[in-house]
Every structure is written in structure tokens, then in C-alpha cells.
Design a protein around this motif. Structure first.
Motif, PDB file in Angstrom:
ATOM      1  N   UNK A 346       0.805  -1.210   0.000  1.00 45.12           N
ATOM      2  CA  UNK A 346       0.000   0.000   0.000  1.00 45.12           C
ATOM      3  C   UNK A 346       0.836   1.258   0.000  1.00 45.12           C
ATOM      4  N   UNK A 347       2.140   1.107   0.269  1.00 43.64           N
ATOM      5  CA  UNK A 347       3.023   2.274   0.336  1.00 43.64           C
ATOM      6  C   UNK A 347       4.323   2.029  -0.439  1.00 43.64           C
ATOM      7  N   UNK A 348       4.297   1.066  -1.375  1.00 43.16           N
ATOM      8  CA  UNK A 348       5.494   0.716  -2.143  1.00 43.16           C
ATOM      9  C   UNK A 348       5.786   1.803  -3.171  1.00 43.16           C
ATOM     10  N   UNK A 349       7.058   2.166  -3.285  1.00 45.03           N
ATOM     11  CA  UNK A 349       7.502   3.099  -4.307  1.00 45.03           C
ATOM     12  C   UNK A 349       8.313   2.381  -5.370  1.00 45.03           C
ATOM     13  N   UNK A 350       8.554   3.032  -6.524  1.00 41.50           N
ATOM     14  CA  UNK A 350       9.331   2.395  -7.592  1.00 41.50           C
ATOM     15  C   UNK A 350      10.762   2.076  -7.188  1.00 41.50           C
ATOM     16  N   UNK A 351      11.264   2.740  -6.141  1.00 40.23           N
ATOM     17  CA  UNK A 351      12.647   2.550  -5.710  1.00 40.23           C
ATOM     18  C   UNK A 351      12.755   1.675  -4.463  1.00 40.23           C
ATOM     19  N   UNK A 352      11.815   0.769  -4.277  1.00 41.66           N
ATOM     20  CA  UNK A 352      11.887  -0.155  -3.154  1.00 41.66           C
ATOM     21  C   UNK A 352      13.232  -0.878  -3.166  1.00 41.66           C
ATOM     22  N   UNK A 353      13.874  -1.005  -2.032  1.00 46.23           N
ATOM     23  CA  UNK A 353      15.241  -1.526  -1.966  1.00 46.23           C
ATOM     24  C   UNK A 353      15.318  -3.023  -2.249  1.00 46.23           C
ATOM     25  N   UNK A 354      16.361  -3.412  -2.985  1.00 45.02           N
ATOM     26  CA  UNK A 354      16.636  -4.827  -3.226  1.00 45.02           C
ATOM     27  C   UNK A 354      17.035  -5.545  -1.942  1.00 45.02           C
ATOM     28  N   UNK A 355      17.428  -4.802  -0.928  1.00 49.14           N
ATOM     29  CA  UNK A 355      17.879  -5.410   0.331  1.00 49.14           C
ATOM     30  C   UNK A 355      16.777  -6.190   1.033  1.00 49.14           C
ATOM     31  N   UNK A 356      15.510  -5.929   0.631  1.00 46.85           N
ATOM     32  CA  UNK A 356      14.396  -6.652   1.253  1.00 46.85           C
ATOM     33  C   UNK A 356      14.372  -8.126   0.855  1.00 46.85           C
TER      34      UNK A 356
END
Length: 593
Positions: A346-356
């Protein structure tokens, strides 16, 4: 044929397992009998329909120079492994029935025959002088449908015509492809169907281009988008369109805003007076490929648009050069199974980190980031901040420090503008697929090393085309398109019988004699006639005649002593009182005999 010998068994009640009208009518009319889910017996009435359809197909393809054959239904796994399709067809939600023989060799019951025919041609054709070749067959196919339903529409055993063409070059393939498209139009017209030809996704068959032939019907499983002038048409899986420009967000200083419990586009818009077209919606997907890897994907798309999973899957397959076995949104279960850490849904952005992404061996370590064309030119937009209860506002792509593959992965929809003519808007209807043609290119000939020697003495891979018609599916589609409250109305060309003669009172000698006379004369004139000689009430016979849908009905009743009978047109619902000579003349003209 006499009804008393036909093994006719009609039903008055709607069968519980039949959801759509064509399925109901085929069961009620005694055309099919269910053995188990997705498996039906074709009873004598339907078998006559299927034979008439088959004859139309055979005659039309023969005029195009196609050669008829019959290929094995049992297929060895090794040729499917060479093409790379064995796993995708037999594992997970694969549709192939697979088994092992007594030597332990793996086999499949053929849902399609690209591998088989390519293997055979590679052993048979060696020179460009032997090309082109177009081979077809009509036989039973098998598909282990996850949810068999709608009778013959989605069954596990069905009759299909499939053809395969082989060529020395792409131009020759395109020429035959055009000829086959013309042949299909002739076939479906001769079968008395209203149909449309639309661009389609090639699916598991593959290839550079494909078109579907659809019978238009409200119960159709496929959504078709067509331009107002009818010059453009495509299955929604394939359709491309121009969307209306959204409401532009002004350019201002980028910032973070608090958006507590505003996870959906509607919630975000309602609380902040935003328009969906001002939002970049980001969805996390997971693709499973036939190399057993799982690839996490981030898709960015305009907030008022929807992702087309077929287009997305095709883009992933092309990028990875792997077949995508499954594509779905990432779920809380994936987090629980430790494939990926806590995602702020619901709050994901296009730059979500790969570290997840965790260090699971099954998961690729980086997101594949895809941006739909609908967002690529936005100068200012709203998107998730990757933190719960927060969004970014007045952001732009230069501030998003990640690279994205930009492409069309959006569902085209009603009201979009046509890509071929911006003045035309797309309208929608539903359709039943009855035929599909493909330009396969060299996909199968390369994987199976099928080559010929060209005019320069150099070995090349065959160029291939593939052309399918669902024979049994076509029969039911004809019913779906041609029926009324009383029953089926078969097109004359594929009707089990062209005429049914109903004797109102079988005990009346004059009626019986006149009916027999008409019956024999029709047979002499090569009219496919059915005589209802049962000792039943006239009302029952009329109801059965309407239900099974014979195009013309001759009723021999009280006026038989005067040599008059009733001629009823099932489709036009017009009844005339005529003498026998006039009836025979009218029907002879109708059937061109």
C-alpha cells in the motif's frame, strides 16, 4: 434416418452441471453424455454435426494444397524437452497428461503437435525444392484442464484440427499465413457463423504473430476490443491502445506526506483530493520460471490503469529468455516463508530496496523493475515512500534512483483510443475462440535442430506456421450463437439433419403414407431428412424438433387427405401450408440440390 432408430433421449429440465445455454441445450437434446468432468460422449446427433464441420474443413484446406495426415497421440518426453516445453506442460498447472510406459520412459498425451511434426519433417524434408509444405490432421486431443467447464468449451478430451506449414523463408511463411487466414474465414462462413478475427497473444505455442477467430456471444470467456469502424480488433490479452491523458499534477517541491491507513488508490484519492491518474501505482509480483528460479518484480503503472498479466509475463520471458511458468502478486505468505522481508504493501515506491530480498537460493537477488508506458512521461506524480503510512508527492523519475524497463503492460479497455486511428474509440464484446493461427518462425525448428539445405547449399532452420480449429468447440459455439427459448437453431450447413418430418398422428394411415412419400423423395434429392415416426403426442414431437434445432420442419397432419402439409422455417419462424410438390421445390432450391 427415423427417430425411432435414433436413440433420441431428450430432457425437459435443465441439467445441474450445465452453466451456459449451449451446454444445457446439447445435454437436453441428447447430443452429448457426460462420463466425468470434462469428458463427454458424442452421441449420434452431434457426431453428424462434427462430421459436417470436418468435411467443410477438409474441403477448404484441400483447395489450399494442404496434406492430411494422422499423428501419434502418445508423444515421447524427449522432443518436448528439446523444445523447452516439457516442464511447463507437465508440472504445476501444466495441461499435459503424462505417464510412464513399462520401460519407465516418460510420455505425454498430445495437447498439440508442434514437436512431433517438426521432428518428422526434419527426417523427411531436406531441400528447399520440397518446400513449402502444409500438413493437417483432425483428431482427439487431451488437456488436463484445471477447471473443466461449459461442456465442450473447456473439456479435457476434444476434437481439433491442427495444421503445420514449413517454409524456406519468412516471406513464404507470411504468404501461407495469409492464405490460411482466408481459408479460416471461408470455413467459418460456410459453417454459418458470425465471427471476428482479432490479434491475439501466442501463449505457450509461441511465435511472432497470431490471430484468433472468435464467435461473438455474451457467454464468451474472452473479452474482445474492437474499433468503432471494425478495422482493428484484438483479444484484451493482446490489445494495445492510447489512453486519455490524465489530470496533470503541478510541479512543486518534492516532499513526504502522511497517509495513515490509505493503502488503496481510492483511499488515497478520497482523503487528499488526488486523481488516480496523478499516482504511480507500484505492484510487487513474483515470476516462477522453468529454470526453477523465482524472480521478484516491481511494476509501476498509472493509478487509474490495470496490469495485463499476459503482457507482463511475455516481457519477463523475453528479458530472461526463460519460460514463465507462473506470475502472481507477492503475498504475505511469501514474507512468512522468508523469501522476502516485510514489504510495506500500500506504500510501495518504484525505488523499493533490493535489500528486502532474502538470500534464499530460489529467489533472484534483485527486483526486475518495469514501468508501463502510462507513467514514463509523468513530470510530477505521487507514489509510495516505502514506509508505512507515507507517500511521496511532486516526485519525478529523475529522483527515483533505479533503472526501469519501459514497455506496454497495461490492459487496454473500453473507451481507449485506437492505435491505428486516434479518432476511433474501442468498444468491447465477448467471444468464444474457435480458431487460432500462428507465425511460429524458427522457434521449434531451432530447438529440435530441424534444417533443410537452401539454394546455396547452406543448412537453415525451417520457418513454421501453426493453424488450429476446435472442431467440437465450434459445434457448441454454433449453439451458443444460434438458439432461442425453444432450443437450438442449427445453421443448415452443419445441422445434424436439414429437414425433420413430423407425423402428427402415427395411427392415421393417410398421414403416415404421405410422410413416407415425402421422406423418400427428399432422400432421392439428397436432402438429409429425419422422419419422426414415434407413437407420441404431436406436442412432444414439436418440442423435440424445436429442441434439437433441425432448420426445416414438415408437419404432416389433418390436411394430409388434401395433399397439404405445413413447412416451418425454424430460424425465420415462418410457417406455410403447401402441397408436396411446392415443398420439395422450395427445399431443393434452398439446399441447391
Amino acid at each position: 434416418m427415423r427417430v425411432s432408430r435414433l436413440m433420441l433421449n431428450t430432457l425437459r429440465d435443465v441439467p445441474a452441471e450445465a452453466d451456459i445455454i449451449s451446454h444445457q441445450l446439447l445435454v437436453r437434446g441428447g447430443f452429448i453424455k457426460r462420463l466425468t468432468g470434462g469428458i463427454y460422449a458424442y452421441m449420434p446427433l452431434l457426431w453428424k454435426v462434427l462430421k459436417k464441420i470436418t468435411l467443410i474443413v477438409e474441403e477448404e484446406l484441400s483447395t489450399k494444397g494442404c496434406l492430411q495426415t494422422l499423428l501419434p497421440q502418445l508423444q515421447p518426453s524427449d522432443i518436448w524437452e528439446k523444445s523447452g516445453r516439457w516442464k511447463s506442460y507437465t508440472e504445476g498447472e501444466g495441461i499435459m497428461f503424462s505417464l510412464k510406459d513399462r520401460q519407465g520412459k516418460e510420455l505425454g498425451l498430445g495437447p498439440t503437435h508442434e514437436e512431433v511434426i517438426t521432428h518428422i519433417i526434419s527426417q523427411t524434408i531436406h531441400s528447399y525444392k520440397q518446400l513449402p509444405i502444409n500438413i493437417f490432421q483432425i483428431q482427439t486431443k487431451f488437456r488436463d484442464e484445471i477447471r473443466p467447464r461449459f461442456g465442450l468449451m473447456r473439456s479435457r478430451e476434444f476434437i481439433m484440427k491442427d495444421a503445420y506449414s514449413f517454409h524456406a523463408n519468412e516471406n513464404d511463411l507470411q504468404s501461407t499465413y495469409s492464405e490460411m487466414r482466408n481459408a479460416y474465414q471461408n470455413i467459418f462462413s460456410k459453417c454459418g457463423l458470425d465471427f471476428v478475427c482479432v490479434e491475439a497473444d501466442s501463449g505457450a505455442i509461441g511465435g511472432a504473430a497470431s490471430q484468433e477467430f472468435m464467435v461473438t456471444a455474451e457467454s464468451g470467456e474472452d473479452l474482445i476490443l474492437i474499433s468503432s469502424d471494425g478495422k482493428y480488433g484484438a483479444n484484451q490479452e493482446k490489445a494495445v491502445s492510447i489512453i486519455e491523458e490524465g489530470e496533470l499534477l503541478e510541479i512543486d517541491e518534492p516532499s513526504i506526506i502522511k497517509t495513515p491507513n490509505q493503502k488503496t488508490i481510492d483511499e488515497l484519492c478520497n482523503h487528499n483530493n488526488f486523481h488516480p491518474s496523478q499516482i504511480v501505482k507500484v505492484i510487487a509480483y513474483l515470476a516462477t520460471c522453468d529454470n526453477n528460479k523465482k524472480y521478484p518484480i516491481l511494476v509501476s503503472i498509472r493509478g487509474d490503469q490495470e496490469v495485463n498479466d499476459i503482457k507482463l509475463s511475455n516481457e519477463i520471458s523475453f528479458k530472461l529468455k526463460q519460460n514463465v511458468l507462473e506470475i502472481r502478486t507477492i503475498s504475505y505468505e511469501d514474507i512468512e516463508n522468508q523469501g522476502i522481508n516485510n514489504i510495506p504493501f500500500g506504500f510501495i515506491g518504484p525505488d523499493l530496496s533490493d535489500d528486502l530480498i532474502t538470500k534464499s537460493k530460489e529467489w533472484e537477488k534483485k527486483f526486475i523493475r518495469i514501468a508501463d508506458n502510462s507513467v514514463k512521461d509523468l513530470k510530477s506524480f505521487i507514489c509510495g515512500s516505502n514506509n508505512k503510512d507515507e507517500h511521496k508527492i511532486f516526485y519525478n523519475w529523475s529522483l527515483i534512483n533505479t533503472e526501469h524497463l519501459t514497455c506496454d503492460i497495461r490492459k487496454a479497455q473500453l473507451g481507449d483510443r485506437c492505435i491505428h486511428d486516434k479518432t476511433q474509440k474501442l468498444k468491447e464484446c465477448r467471444g468464444i475462440e474457435i480458431g487460432h493461427i500462428f507465425q511460429l518462425g524458427t522457434k521449434y525448428s531451432k530447438s529440435l535442430n530441424a534444417t533443410f539445405t537452401n539454394e546455396k547449399g547452406i543448412e537453415e532452420n525451417f520457418w513454421m506456421g501453426c493453424y488450429g480449429i476446435g472442431i467440437s468447440r465450434l459445434a457448441q459455439a454454433a449453439v451458443e450463437q444460434n438458439h432461442d427459448d425453444l432450443g437450438i437453431i442449427w445453421p443448415v450447413s452443419i445441422a445434424p439433419f436439414e429437414v425433420i418430418i413430423v407425423i402428427a398422428n402415427i395411427k392415421n394411415v393417410e398421414q403416415t403414407c404421405l410422410a413416407e412419400e415425402i421422406y423418400q423423395k427428399l432422400l432421392e434429392n439428397r436432402v438429409d431428412a429425419l422422419l419422426d415416426d414415434r407413437d407420441e403426442r404431436a406436442g412432444i414431437k414439436f418440442k423435440d424438433a424445436d429442441l434439437i434445432g433441425i432448420p426445416w420442419r414438415i408437419v404432416v397432419g389433418r390436411e394430409a387427405s388434401s395433399g397439404l402439409v405445413e413447412l416451418h422455417n425454424r430460424k425465420a419462424k415462418v410457417t406455410e401450408s403447401l402441397n408436396v410438390g411446392s415443398v420439395l421445390k422450395k427445399l431443393s432450391e434452398e439446399f441447391n440440390t
